[in-house]
Design a protein around this motif. Structure first.
Motif, PDB file in Angstrom:
ATOM      1  N   ALA A 142       0.822  -1.214   0.000  1.00 21.87           N
ATOM      2  CA  ALA A 142       0.000   0.000   0.000  1.00 21.87           C
ATOM      3  C   ALA A 142       0.857   1.265   0.000  1.00 21.87           C
ATOM      4  CB  ALA A 142      -0.921   0.009   1.219  1.00 21.87           C
ATOM      5  N   LYS A 143       2.054   1.170   0.614  1.00 24.62           N
ATOM      6  CA  LYS A 143       2.957   2.323   0.710  1.00 24.62           C
ATOM      7  C   LYS A 143       4.372   1.874   0.338  1.00 24.62           C
ATOM      8  CE  LYS A 143       0.568   5.124   4.171  1.00 24.62           C
ATOM      9  NZ  LYS A 143       0.642   6.377   3.406  1.00 24.62           N
ATOM     10  N   PRO A 144       4.664   1.772  -0.950  1.00 24.86           N
ATOM     11  CA  PRO A 144       5.957   1.257  -1.414  1.00 24.86           C
ATOM     12  C   PRO A 144       7.158   2.043  -0.897  1.00 24.86           C
ATOM     13  CG  PRO A 144       4.384   1.389  -3.226  1.00 24.86           C
ATOM     14  CD  PRO A 144       3.777   2.109  -2.070  1.00 24.86           C
ATOM     15  N   GLU A 145       6.924   3.287  -0.480  1.00 28.17           N
ATOM     16  CA  GLU A 145       8.037   4.093   0.023  1.00 28.17           C
ATOM     17  C   GLU A 145       8.470   3.684   1.431  1.00 28.17           C
ATOM     18  OE1 GLU A 145       4.309   6.234   1.460  1.00 28.17           O
ATOM     19  OE2 GLU A 145       4.946   4.996  -0.248  1.00 28.17           O
ATOM     20  N   LEU A 146       7.678   2.818   2.084  1.00 26.18           N
ATOM     21  CA  LEU A 146       7.983   2.349   3.430  1.00 26.18           C
ATOM     22  C   LEU A 146       8.381   0.879   3.437  1.00 26.18           C
ATOM     23  CD1 LEU A 146       5.009   3.764   5.570  1.00 26.18           C
ATOM     24  CD2 LEU A 146       7.305   4.721   5.367  1.00 26.18           C
ATOM     25  N   TYR A 147       9.334   0.538   4.281  1.00 28.67           N
ATOM     26  CA  TYR A 147       9.519  -0.871   4.617  1.00 28.67           C
ATOM     27  C   TYR A 147       8.331  -1.224   5.511  1.00 28.67           C
ATOM     28  CZ  TYR A 147      14.480   0.081   3.525  1.00 28.67           C
ATOM     29  OH  TYR A 147      15.655   0.460   2.926  1.00 28.67           O
ATOM     30  N   GLY A 148       7.680  -2.353   5.253  1.00 29.54           N
ATOM     31  CA  GLY A 148       6.601  -2.751   6.156  1.00 29.54           C
ATOM     32  C   GLY A 148       7.171  -3.006   7.537  1.00 29.54           C
ATOM     33  N   ALA A 198      11.131  -3.095   9.028  1.00 27.92           N
ATOM     34  CA  ALA A 198      12.566  -2.978   8.756  1.00 27.92           C
ATOM     35  C   ALA A 198      13.292  -4.159   9.387  1.00 27.92           C
ATOM     36  CB  ALA A 198      13.100  -1.666   9.312  1.00 27.92           C
ATOM     37  N   VAL A 199      14.018  -4.901   8.581  1.00 20.94           N
ATOM     38  CA  VAL A 199      14.793  -6.040   9.069  1.00 20.94           C
ATOM     39  C   VAL A 199      16.211  -5.921   8.532  1.00 20.94           C
ATOM     40  CG1 VAL A 199      12.887  -7.663   9.377  1.00 20.94           C
ATOM     41  CG2 VAL A 199      13.918  -7.419   7.120  1.00 20.94           C
ATOM     42  N   GLY A 200      17.142  -6.615   9.173  1.00 17.91           N
ATOM     43  CA  GLY A 200      18.530  -6.545   8.734  1.00 17.91           C
ATOM     44  C   GLY A 200      19.199  -7.897   8.716  1.00 17.91           C
ATOM     45  N   GLY A 201      19.944  -8.160   7.666  1.00 20.43           N
ATOM     46  CA  GLY A 201      20.679  -9.419   7.584  1.00 20.43           C
ATOM     47  C   GLY A 201      21.767  -9.522   8.631  1.00 20.43           C
ATOM     48  N   ALA A 202      22.217  -8.376   9.148  1.00 22.32           N
ATOM     49  CA  ALA A 202      23.238  -8.362  10.195  1.00 22.32           C
ATOM     50  C   ALA A 202      22.641  -8.102  11.571  1.00 22.32           C
ATOM     51  CB  ALA A 202      24.281  -7.297   9.873  1.00 22.32           C
ATOM     52  N   TYR A 203      21.323  -8.202  11.683  1.00 20.52           N
ATOM     53  CA  TYR A 203      20.635  -7.924  12.937  1.00 20.52           C
ATOM     54  C   TYR A 203      20.343  -9.248  13.654  1.00 20.52           C
ATOM     55  CZ  TYR A 203      17.331  -5.397  16.022  1.00 20.52           C
ATOM     56  OH  TYR A 203      16.693  -4.838  17.093  1.00 20.52           O
ATOM     57  N   ALA A 262      11.143 -18.001   8.473  1.00 19.67           N
ATOM     58  CA  ALA A 262      10.178 -16.938   8.780  1.00 19.67           C
ATOM     59  C   ALA A 262      10.853 -15.575   8.727  1.00 19.67           C
ATOM     60  CB  ALA A 262       9.549 -17.173  10.151  1.00 19.67           C
ATOM     61  N   TYR A 263      12.019 -15.464   9.345  1.00 15.43           N
ATOM     62  CA  TYR A 263      12.709 -14.167   9.362  1.00 15.43           C
ATOM     63  C   TYR A 263      13.179 -13.765   7.961  1.00 15.43           C
ATOM     64  CZ  TYR A 263      15.886 -10.411  10.741  1.00 15.43           C
ATOM     65  OH  TYR A 263      16.512  -9.191  10.867  1.00 15.43           O
ATOM     66  N   THR A 264      13.780 -14.685   7.250  1.00 14.09           N
ATOM     67  CA  THR A 264      14.312 -14.349   5.928  1.00 14.09           C
ATOM     68  C   THR A 264      13.217 -14.115   4.896  1.00 14.09           C
ATOM     69  OG1 THR A 264      14.641 -16.714   5.450  1.00 14.09           O
ATOM     70  CG2 THR A 264      16.529 -15.488   6.318  1.00 14.09           C
ATOM     71  N   SER A 265      11.983 -14.550   5.195  1.00 13.76           N
ATOM     72  CA  SER A 265      10.881 -14.285   4.263  1.00 13.76           C
ATOM     73  C   SER A 265      10.536 -12.802   4.219  1.00 13.76           C
ATOM     74  CB  SER A 265       9.634 -15.092   4.665  1.00 13.76           C
ATOM     75  OG  SER A 265       9.027 -14.552   5.839  1.00 13.76           O
ATOM     76  N   LEU A 266      11.049 -12.044   5.175  1.00 11.52           N
ATOM     77  CA  LEU A 266      10.779 -10.610   5.227  1.00 11.52           C
ATOM     78  C   LEU A 266      11.725  -9.799   4.344  1.00 11.52           C
ATOM     79  CD1 LEU A 266      10.107 -10.503   9.050  1.00 11.52           C
ATOM     80  CD2 LEU A 266       8.493  -9.682   7.310  1.00 11.52           C
ATOM     81  N   ASN A 275       8.704  -6.375   0.957  1.00 11.84           N
ATOM     82  CA  ASN A 275       8.794  -5.780   2.293  1.00 11.84           C
ATOM     83  C   ASN A 275      10.072  -4.956   2.460  1.00 11.84           C
ATOM     84  OD1 ASN A 275       8.262  -5.341   5.180  1.00 11.84           O
ATOM     85  ND2 ASN A 275       9.959  -6.767   5.478  1.00 11.84           N
ATOM     86  N   CYS A 276      11.206  -5.606   2.521  1.00 12.29           N
ATOM     87  CA  CYS A 276      12.493  -4.946   2.765  1.00 12.29           C
ATOM     88  C   CYS A 276      13.487  -5.537   1.753  1.00 12.29           C
ATOM     89  CB  CYS A 276      12.948  -5.218   4.197  1.00 12.29           C
ATOM     90  SG  CYS A 276      14.121  -4.038   4.895  1.00 12.29           S
ATOM     91  N   PRO A 277      13.712  -4.890   0.613  1.00 15.78           N
ATOM     92  CA  PRO A 277      14.529  -5.449  -0.456  1.00 15.78           C
ATOM     93  C   PRO A 277      15.904  -5.901   0.023  1.00 15.78           C
ATOM     94  CG  PRO A 277      13.408  -3.488  -1.205  1.00 15.78           C
ATOM     95  CD  PRO A 277      13.166  -3.572   0.274  1.00 15.78           C
ATOM     96  N   ALA A 278      16.286  -7.103  -0.372  1.00 14.20           N
ATOM     97  CA  ALA A 278      17.556  -7.667   0.075  1.00 14.20           C
ATOM     98  C   ALA A 278      18.740  -6.782  -0.292  1.00 14.20           C
ATOM     99  CB  ALA A 278      17.732  -9.067  -0.516  1.00 14.20           C
ATOM    100  N   ALA A 279      18.676  -6.138  -1.426  1.00 12.83           N
ATOM    101  CA  ALA A 279      19.789  -5.290  -1.862  1.00 12.83           C
ATOM    102  C   ALA A 279      20.080  -4.181  -0.857  1.00 12.83           C
ATOM    103  CB  ALA A 279      19.476  -4.685  -3.232  1.00 12.83           C
ATOM    104  N   LYS A 280      19.037  -3.712  -0.183  1.00  6.39           N
ATOM    105  CA  LYS A 280      19.207  -2.648   0.805  1.00  6.39           C
ATOM    106  C   LYS A 280      19.283  -3.191   2.232  1.00  6.39           C
ATOM    107  CE  LYS A 280      16.774   0.933  -1.841  1.00  6.39           C
ATOM    108  NZ  LYS A 280      15.620   1.884  -1.837  1.00  6.39           N
ATOM    109  N   CYS A 281      18.546  -4.244   2.503  1.00  3.59           N
ATOM    110  CA  CYS A 281      18.369  -4.681   3.889  1.00  3.59           C
ATOM    111  C   CYS A 281      19.318  -5.795   4.338  1.00  3.59           C
ATOM    112  CB  CYS A 281      16.925  -5.132   4.107  1.00  3.59           C
ATOM    113  SG  CYS A 281      15.715  -3.826   3.740  1.00  3.59           S
ATOM    114  N   ALA A 282      19.949  -6.489   3.394  1.00  5.00           N
ATOM    115  CA  ALA A 282      20.823  -7.606   3.772  1.00  5.00           C
ATOM    116  C   ALA A 282      21.969  -7.156   4.665  1.00  5.00           C
ATOM    117  CB  ALA A 282      21.364  -8.301   2.527  1.00  5.00           C
ATOM    118  N   SER A 283      22.471  -5.965   4.444  1.00  2.11           N
ATOM    119  CA  SER A 283      23.624  -5.491   5.208  1.00  2.11           C
ATOM    120  C   SER A 283      23.240  -4.709   6.455  1.00  2.11           C
ATOM    121  CB  SER A 283      24.507  -4.604   4.325  1.00  2.11           C
ATOM    122  OG  SER A 283      23.795  -3.455   3.901  1.00  2.11           O
TER     123      SER A 283
END
Length: 438
Positions: free
Chosen positions: A196-202, A204-209, A247-251, A256-264
């Motif tokens: 509904a709001k593509p400008e927002l992460y539904g 926010a998750v992190g691959g290093a979190y 479950a976590y990596t499905s986000l 939701n949170c594009p891997a290119a931006k959120c993986a790191s």
């Protein structure tokens, strides 16, 4: 937006973090010998190393009051406080363990360092004194676990930190979305918001979190490792743990949170994304509150416990935080234990909460804190539901410093490896670290 001092210090345990949080040293002292004290002087100067906060004055005032209370009872004792940078603690502690003559009597340390410091021979076993201390009976069980190795107590908890779910009340209201009550609802809600709001992460998750991911693993019945016969064996590749990892990596993804931006991204980055208005939800700690308040979402957010698998349940959170330990080499053991009690007692912890927002480790003091500050309640509920801790093995420091779990998550979300392969590889690395640590 400027990140608060406690975000930087507590979300990566431990240290980092832990990088947190709890604070995990990236290098541990080698095993030492002959560092035990041969005398117990009842007068003289006690030296203490505490962590330097970015905004340190409030902490200094609380510490000074604790010292004053101690010296009032011990008129022949003096106390010297040195605030050391968190970034150089590993080298300082290593040197102290290897050179008892120049070592302090007490240190503040990240709770994930306990097992490593015990193996290095640096911390004194204070089990008898702790068990005889009247206030200790009200210590939260998870906090007590953080100072316990093989049934013996090596310090006293100073504060505890747990994470919960921050969410944007304005976004939820605008979209007519209810607060998720289960893990499945959390995931579907995050994706619904992003659509509904593509400008927002539904969410926010992190691959290093790592400490944001652990509740998913634990909520699904998984464990980081299991203890048997005094040793640990990795369990991140068990069926239950893999379900939580999935479950976590499905986000991570374009929904939701594009891997290119959120993986790191780590914990700091996810909270920053929320505080700056770039995410509708984030997993943040009680220690994240001041940073969020300084952000653009002030007045438009709320916090609830992170939901578990079953509707209405609470996902287990990692219990980070710091402890105060007496060094094994101290020549003032009795005085040092008494000073430790002054630093970590109920009165001081209540003052630390008022001054710094650090969550008390006593159940009754924690309940009082929640009455003072409503924002604390979701974190109190999370602790009460059963927070968890990392394996009490000196090998954990190596696992954390080697980024074993972040590497696993990043390989999965990048598509380089599937969950089974990545978790098997992580388990092999963890087992090697546990074996090497003994």
């Amino acid at each position: 937006m400027k990140l608060s001092a406690r975000i930087a210090a507590r979300t990566v345990a431990p240290i980092a973090a832990l990088a947190l949080v709890g604070l995990t040293a990236t290098a541990c002292a080698p095993g030492t010998s002959g560092t035990g004290a041969t005398k117990d002087e009842k007068s003289g100067t006690l030296r203490v190393w505490l962590f330097q906060e970015v905004s340190n004055k409030p902490k200094e005032q609380v510490v000074d009051a604790a010292v004053a209370a101690f010296t009032k009872e011990h008129k022949d004792a003096k106390v010297e406080i040195e605030y050391i940078p968190v970034e150089t603690r590993a080298q300082r502690v290593k040197a102290a363990f290897n050179d008892p003559k120049s070592a302090p009597d007490l240190i503040e340390y990240g709770n994930t360092d306990t097992a490593g410091y015990v193996k290095d021979g640096g911390l004194a076993d204070i089990t008898t004194e702790f068990n005889a201390w009247d206030e200790a009976k009200d210590t939260d069980p998870t906090a007590r676990q953080s100072v316990t190795v093989d049934g013996k107590v090596y310090g006293a908890p100073l504060f505890v930190g747990v994470r919960a779910l921050y969410y944007r009340t304005d976004v939820f209201k605008e979209l007519g979305i209810a607060v998720p009550k289960s893990q499945a609802e959390l995931i579907s809600t995050a994706k619904k918001i992003h659509k509904a709001k593509p400008e927002l992460y539904g969410l926010a998750v992190g691959g290093a979190y790592t400490y944001g991911a652990m509740p998913f693993l634990w909520a699904n019945g998984g464990e980081l490792a299991e203890q048997s016969g005094g040793t640990y064996k990795a369990a991140v590749n068990s069926p239950a743990a893999r379900k939580g990892i999935e479950a976590y990596t499905s986000l991570f993804g374009d929904d939701n949170c594009p891997a290119a931006k959120c993986a790191s991204m780590g914990g700091n980055a996810t909270v920053t994304a929320f505080a700056s208005g770039k995410a509708a939800m984030a997993i943040g700690g009680d220690f994240s509150h001041s940073a969020v308040e300084e952000g653009s979402v002030k007045g438009t957010y709320a916090v609830v416990p992170l939901p578990g698998v079953t509707a209405g349940s609470i996902a287990p959170a990692f219990a980070g935080g710091n402890n105060i330990g007496v060094l094994k080499s101290t020549a003032h053991r009795t005085l040092a234990v008494d000073l430790m009690k002054s630093f970590t007692g109920k009165e001081t912890q209540a003052k630390l909460f008022d001054a710094m927002g650090f969550l008390p480790t006593y159940k009754d003091v924690l309940a009082d804190a929640a009455k003072k500050e409503p924002f604390v309640e979701p974190f109190v509920e999370t602790l009460a539901a059963g927070a968890k801790f990392v394996p009490a093995s000196p090998g954990w420091a190596q696992i954390d410093a080697s980024l074993v779990l972040p590497t696993m998550f990043q390989e999965i979300v990048s598509g380089r490896k599937d969950v089974a392969t990545a978790s098997d590889e992580a388990a092999r690395k963890m087992d090697a670290a546990f074996t090497a640590a003994g």
